[in-house]
Write an enzyme that holds these catalytic residues in place. Sequence first.
Site, short mmCIF file in Angstrom:
data_model
loop_
_atom_site.label_atom_id
_atom_site.label_comp_id
_atom_site.label_asym_id
_atom_site.label_seq_id
_atom_site.Cartn_x
_atom_site.Cartn_y
_atom_site.Cartn_z
N SER A 9 0.80 -1.22 0.00
CA SER A 9 0.00 0.00 0.00
C SER A 9 0.83 1.28 0.00
CB SER A 9 -0.94 0.01 1.20
OG SER A 9 -0.21 -0.17 2.40
N HIS B 139 -0.50 5.70 6.92
CA HIS B 139 -0.09 5.72 5.52
C HIS B 139 0.24 7.16 5.11
CE1 HIS B 139 -2.02 1.74 5.33
NE2 HIS B 139 -1.23 1.55 4.29
#
Length: 268
Positions: A44, A250
Amino acid sequence: MSVRRFWASLSTLALAAVATLGVAGAAVAADSEAAGGYVALGDSYSSGVGAGDYLPDSGDCRRSANAYPQLWAAANSPTSFAFVACSGATTASVASGQLGALDASTALVSVTAGGNDVGFADVMQDCVLGSEATCISRVNAAVAEMNSSLPGSLDSLYSSIRAGAPAAQVVVLGYPRFYQLSGSCIAGLTEAERAAINDASDVLNGVLAKRAADAGFTFSSVVDEFTGHELCSGDAWLHSVTVPVYNSYHPTAAGQSGGYLPAFRSAV
């Protein structure tokens, strides 16, 4: 409400979906690449979870129009571009589900992989919901995996990448430190927890760098690019615990364009 209870309450909105490096990625089919092609592999951090503007056909892989591979390809117009990085990918799932995008004429490959192998999603969940002792114990267990099983998994993946793209330059990108210590945060984890997580990121990056060098690949750290933009910096390029929960820990769009893209560009 206590600081830790606040974070626990926020996290339990979607505990089943918590994934620091994303949800499980599916196999990705790819067309053959022409000469000069660029293939973006990985988890990711390469697909761009957290950066928004997800490509409609990417599903749970959550490939973002703001991810560094997409930005680099738009700026450099490679002969062909295969963006197959996928949220939740491990070294094994990259090898089994993404390497079909490679062929003998592939000229450039980027990859991030390794964080999911050592369960960093579970580490962060335990740190957010558990005690300081639980957090540090879980971080230490992940570090032990980094030093024991992860090198062999990376060697296997890198060997498969080289077999699939024998003439390509392969760039392995690392992971940022999450926290600025003694920073602006007044809630969340303790300083000891934040330091342990940062130290674990350093160990992970060290393992990635060593295995990449031994494979003849280029390792590019993103630590310098994210320095001053960690959580608790006041100008973070990373999401903390947030909703939707898959964005947690993230890079933001700014983290992709200001952190990962320059790190990749400097290595190519």
